[in-house]
Design a protein around this motif. Sequence first.
Motif, short mmCIF file in Angstrom:
data_model
loop_
_atom_site.label_atom_id
_atom_site.label_comp_id
_atom_site.label_asym_id
_atom_site.label_seq_id
_atom_site.Cartn_x
_atom_site.Cartn_y
_atom_site.Cartn_z
N VAL A 22 3.19 0.69 0.77
CA VAL A 22 4.41 0.98 1.53
C VAL A 22 4.62 2.49 1.53
CG1 VAL A 22 6.89 0.63 1.69
CG2 VAL A 22 5.44 -1.24 0.87
N LEU A 23 4.69 3.08 2.72
CA LEU A 23 4.84 4.53 2.87
C LEU A 23 6.24 4.82 3.40
CD1 LEU A 23 1.38 5.18 4.57
CD2 LEU A 23 1.94 5.28 2.13
N ALA A 24 7.06 5.46 2.56
CA ALA A 24 8.46 5.66 2.93
C ALA A 24 8.93 7.06 2.51
CB ALA A 24 9.33 4.59 2.28
N PRO A 25 8.73 8.05 3.37
CA PRO A 25 9.19 9.42 3.05
C PRO A 25 10.72 9.49 3.02
CG PRO A 25 8.42 9.28 5.32
CD PRO A 25 8.07 7.97 4.68
N SER A 26 11.25 10.49 2.35
CA SER A 26 12.70 10.63 2.21
C SER A 26 13.39 10.63 3.56
CB SER A 26 13.04 11.93 1.47
OG SER A 26 12.50 11.91 0.17
N PRO A 27 14.48 9.87 3.71
CA PRO A 27 15.21 9.80 4.99
C PRO A 27 15.63 11.19 5.47
CG PRO A 27 15.99 8.11 3.49
CD PRO A 27 15.09 9.00 2.69
N ASP A 81 3.46 -10.10 7.81
CA ASP A 81 2.58 -9.99 6.65
C ASP A 81 1.67 -8.79 6.85
OD1 ASP A 81 3.48 -12.19 5.18
OD2 ASP A 81 2.34 -13.56 6.46
N TYR A 82 1.75 -7.84 5.96
CA TYR A 82 1.09 -6.56 6.17
C TYR A 82 0.10 -6.22 5.05
CZ TYR A 82 4.28 -4.88 2.56
OH TYR A 82 4.95 -4.71 1.37
N ILE A 83 -0.78 -5.31 5.39
CA ILE A 83 -1.64 -4.67 4.40
C ILE A 83 -1.03 -3.31 4.04
CG2 ILE A 83 -3.92 -3.67 3.98
CD1 ILE A 83 -5.00 -5.82 5.92
N VAL A 84 -0.64 -2.57 5.08
CA VAL A 84 0.05 -1.29 4.91
C VAL A 84 1.25 -1.29 5.84
CG1 VAL A 84 -0.16 1.22 4.92
CG2 VAL A 84 -2.18 -0.18 4.55
N THR A 85 2.38 -0.81 5.34
CA THR A 85 3.55 -0.64 6.19
C THR A 85 4.20 0.70 5.85
OG1 THR A 85 5.58 -1.68 7.01
CG2 THR A 85 5.22 -1.77 4.64
N GLY A 86 4.98 1.20 6.78
CA GLY A 86 5.67 2.47 6.56
C GLY A 86 7.00 2.46 7.28
N GLU A 87 7.93 3.28 6.79
CA GLU A 87 9.26 3.33 7.40
C GLU A 87 9.71 4.78 7.53
OE1 GLU A 87 12.79 0.43 6.65
OE2 GLU A 87 13.10 2.13 5.28
N GLN A 120 11.87 3.66 12.40
CA GLN A 120 10.51 3.27 12.79
C GLN A 120 9.92 2.43 11.66
OE1 GLN A 120 8.82 7.26 13.36
NE2 GLN A 120 8.41 6.75 15.51
N GLU A 121 9.39 1.26 12.02
CA GLU A 121 8.66 0.42 11.08
C GLU A 121 7.20 0.35 11.55
OE1 GLU A 121 9.99 -0.59 8.37
OE2 GLU A 121 12.15 -0.59 8.77
N PHE A 122 6.29 0.83 10.73
CA PHE A 122 4.87 0.84 11.08
C PHE A 122 4.16 -0.28 10.32
CE2 PHE A 122 6.47 5.18 11.24
CZ PHE A 122 6.03 5.63 12.47
N GLY A 123 3.04 -0.74 10.87
CA GLY A 123 2.32 -1.78 10.15
C GLY A 123 0.86 -1.93 10.54
N LEU A 124 0.08 -2.36 9.55
CA LEU A 124 -1.26 -2.90 9.76
C LEU A 124 -1.18 -4.34 9.29
CD1 LEU A 124 -4.32 -2.70 10.36
CD2 LEU A 124 -4.64 -2.00 7.97
#
Length: 291
Positions: A56-61, A138-144, A198-202
């Motif tokens: 899970v990739l989530a940089p500071s808001p 269901d993800y392998i990698v996700t980011g927000e 933004q919600e990203f996903g693989l």
Amino acid sequence: MKKSKIIILIFTLLVLSAGFHFKDDIFKIYNDFGENLQKLEKTDLGNIINEIKKEVLAPSPLNVGGRETQAVLTKAKIIAQTNIQRYNNGLLAPLFENAELSSAALAKANDMFSKQYFEHISPSGMGPGDLVKNYGYDYIVTGENLILGNFSSEKEVVQLWMDSPGHRENILNNRFTEIGVAVIKGTYKGQTAWIGVQEFGLPLLACPAISNTLKNEIDLNKNNLDKLYLKIDAKKEEINNTNPKSEKYNVLVDEYNELAAEYNLLNQETKNLISQYNIQINIFNQCVAGH
């Protein structure tokens, strides 16, 4: 005649030894691949997901403030601007909108306005990974990526994310294939502002599935091998307690040989199945790791 009996006895001892060799051999197979079998022993695909180390990739808001404008922002244009940046920075493949990710993004934006917080982790403790999974992704990698403020256009919103290293990395991550977006206007801490999510996903389905049928066949073979070994062991005991001069003795030896041959054949078949199964696991793990 005596010499003939000695030859039969020697042959019998060799056969008995072979039975033990088969047993040791199959145990070695399962010891070699035991880790993989143990991980998947009680699973279907849904449980295999739980064994994957998800990222899970989530940089500071990003809170940029700014004065209120009359701009009306849309998720479609946010996605378009995101894909323009991907193309301009490495000719990366465009991200396709995923309905589940967009639903998760909208829920996140509404929740932040409703509960007046601006963080990846909600007051109830739900993070980005839990959020998208709750919406069926269901993800392998996700980011927000999160942004709060007032903006003149979607292009400005995405450019502000691009100017922030962590958010830029999410937008340009070549492992992501899908995106969900929400951008809504509301009141935050007494000020009118926009929140963009933004919600990203693989997705997990991007990697080839591991065959449960193959795994079940391996388990079935192992059970059958265990049963065969018990029969072989019992037959050996029966041979040991039978007079070598009797007619029954030769019959028992023949039966032992048949069991040993059956065991050996199933043993080799199981080796082949395990090899196929481990190839599938290796391919899946390489996909998960991004190789």
